[in-house]
Design an enzyme around this catalytic site. Structure first.
Site: not given
Lengths: 95, 493
Positions: B78, B156, B180
């Site tokens: 990420k 997210s 998330s």
């Protein structure tokens, strides 16, 4: 709770985010909506409840207050938008 | 072997060790898929040279019989994780051009365990969002598609979810502040676990809300989650909140035997207007666990309703403080200044053009709730409510509950753009089932359990006792085995 335009402007100033005057009414309205949502918390009886500091009741680790690292000026400045003579450079701060 | 990118961590690991495949072959297969998947917008900084170099090194180690647990396995990272020499932007314009001189502890542990980094993954800006629509890179897209609409992969960690579900990588890292990891995992039919607060070091992960943020793996099944979580966990002297506890062999704990376990069903999670399909899935999950020998009990978590409002005080408050560091001086972007502009104009213009709308909104809400005269009314009250939310869980666990079963999300994935005109609070409701877990610091796992009537994946969430990720993953494993979820998105990209 309703947030007025002056309050929205003050918050933007405190947060150091430039918000144009014509964007303030919409911003104030958004804040008001979010604060209405947050105000549900007023229904909760919190008498005598300690505010949470940390989820785990663990004592934070301590370490010796000593220098363990350093001497990497180039690396520290490598991502600066403006660096001169080994320093971060910014616009004039004092007159 | 064909379709190497479709392998799971466990299968690839075993094939590597047997010599059936090399890490270079696995890595090349993934890189080829990534190249052909730009429509998903999952990988936003590709690092093929680094990946192939790491894969070659991994093959040498495997041959020499010196292979650590993740050796040679290609994964995505990420964009929130700082990776040395590779763009790490938290999907924000304000970190444009930022290349860290250091490696986050978690990504460093994965690399030390031999993992191969394929690139950086899309996400909501500073992890603030539930649909990956706040990213400076544009939307990540869900590989699942049932009509002409493009769907959100959730957020997210949307890019991570999309990449794993589309088999662009074997697994990916995510982070979870209010849901998330778990919400995007549920939206894309994969597994994601947020461990107990303190399991994974936060050092080198761009901070959103420090008392809530945790990293975790996003994988194709529960076994892979166990393997990857173990590689990510462990004490780090550089994060004073990281726990100095031994990391168990989570994979060895997956027996599927949950006889005699007590599973709580919290009545407060039955929301008004909850879609019938979610309700049915939840019931099905309880039945599966009962059939596997667990005892199902109704429990009450009375302060559940106040978790979202408490979160939307605490998270913005911490964010306003954490994001104060983006000042246009030390790293990232600085706005062009006009003649005569001083340092205050530099801050204000930099932050106005560097932060997107949602981030600005949250920073300002956080600033407001922390400002003089409101600190007690908002911030301290929210922290007291947080104590009560955690107490609810403690009481349930003290009464003998081993894990708590809930839906992972209030709906299946929705269309990109569908929430544009909704007010922000509507979007926040996506986290309604997950956010309590962050507030209480507990481990939570989302596991796919079925499809809705349109054919989109739905997930269940299990919440565990602190530090008992192994037991929690084992319960998730029991659901996985009973649900037999094997559906994959059909390729359109």
């Amino acid at each position: 709770m309703s947030i007025d335009i002056e309050t929205a402007a003050r918050v933007a100033k405190l947060a150091r985010i430039k918000v144009e005057d014509d964007a303030l009414p919409a911003l104030a309205q958004e804040f008001s909506r979010i604060l209405d949502f947050i105000e549900e918390l007023n229904e909760v009886d919190v008498e005598g409840v300690e505010p949470m500091v940390s989820v785990e009741p663990m004592r934070l680790k301590r370490r010796v207050d000593g220098v363990t690292d350093g001497g990497m000026q180039d690396k520290i400045l490598s991502n600066a938008p403006d660096a001169r003579e080994g320093f971060f450079a910014v616009p004039k701060v004092v007159e | 072997m064909s379709d190497l990118n479709k392998l799971m961590l466990a299968g690839a690991r075993d094939a590597l060790r047997k010599g059936d495949v090399t890490s270079v072959e696995l890595t090349e297969a993934c890189l080829a898929q990534i190249e052909a998947a730009d429509e998903l917008n999952a990988f936003v900084h590709k690092t093929p040279e680094i990946a192939l170099e790491q894969a070659k090194a991994a093959d040498v180690r495997i041959k020499a019989g010196d292979a650590p647990k993740m050796c040679g396995l290609p994964i995505g990272i990420k964009d929130l994780f700082c990776t040395r020499g590779v763009a790490s932007q938290a999907a924000s314009r304000i970190l444009e051009g930022f290349k860290p001189e250091y490696e986050s502890t978690v990504s460093g542990k994965l690399l030390d365990a031999g993992a191969v980094m394929l690139g950086k993954l899309n996400m909501d800006e500073f992890a603030m969002g539930s649909s990956n629509e706040t990213s400076v890179y544009g939307n990540a897209v869900n590989p699942w598609k049932v009509d002409d609409r493009q769907l959100t992969p959730g957020g997210s960690s949307g890019g991570s979810a999309s990449a794993v579900a589309a088999d662009l990588c074997l697994a990916a890292t995510g982070t979870d502040t209010g849901g998330s990891i778990r919400q995007p995992a549920a939206f894309t039919g994969i597994t994601g676990i947020k461990p107990t607060y303190g399991r994974c070091s936060r050092w080198g992960i761009v901070a959103f809300a420090s008392s809530l943020d945790q990293a975790g793996p996003m994988t194709k099944d529960v076994r892979d989650a166990a393997i990857m979580l173990e590689a990510m966990c462990g004490h780090d002297p550089k994060d004073s909140t990281s726990a100095d506890l031994a990391v168990p062999d989570f994979e060895a704990m997956l027996t599927g035997d949950i006889k005699g376990k007590t599973i709580g069903i919290p009545r407060e999670y039955r929301m008004d207007g909850m879609p019938e399909e979610i309700e049915r899935l939840w019931q099905k999950g309880a039945d599966m666990l009962r059939d596997a020998g667990a005892r199902i009990v109704d429990i009450s978590l009375p302060h559940t309703k106040y978790a979202l409002p408490a979160y939307y005080v605490i998270a913005p408050a911490e964010a306003s403080s954490n994001l104060a560091r983006y000042d246009g001086v030390r790293y990232g972007r600085r706005a062009k200044l006009a003649q005569g502009d001083g340092i205050t104009e530099m801050y204000e213009k930099t932050r106005a053009e560097g932060f997107g709308h949602e981030v600005q909104r949250r920073v300002m809400v956080g600033t407001y709730v922390l400002s003089a005269g409101f600190y007690d009314a908002y911030y301290n009250r929210a922290r007291k409510v947080r104590t009560l939310i955690k107490r609810d869980f403690e009481e349930a666990f003290a009464a003998g509950v081993d894990a708590i079963l809930t839906p992972a999300t209030p709906s299946a994935a929705f269309g990109l753009g569908e929430m544009v005109d909704a007010d922000p609070v509507q979007m926040y409701l996506n986290d309604v089932f997950t956010v309590t877990v962050n507030l209480a610091g507990l481990p939570g796992v989302a596991v796919p359990a079925g499809l809705d009537s349109k054919g989109l994946p739905l997930g269940l969430q299990l919440i565990g006792r602190p530090w008992e990720e192994g037991d929690l993953l084992n319960t998730a494993y029991a659901i996985e085995q009973a649900a037999g979820f094997v559906a994959k998105p059909s390729k359109w990209w």
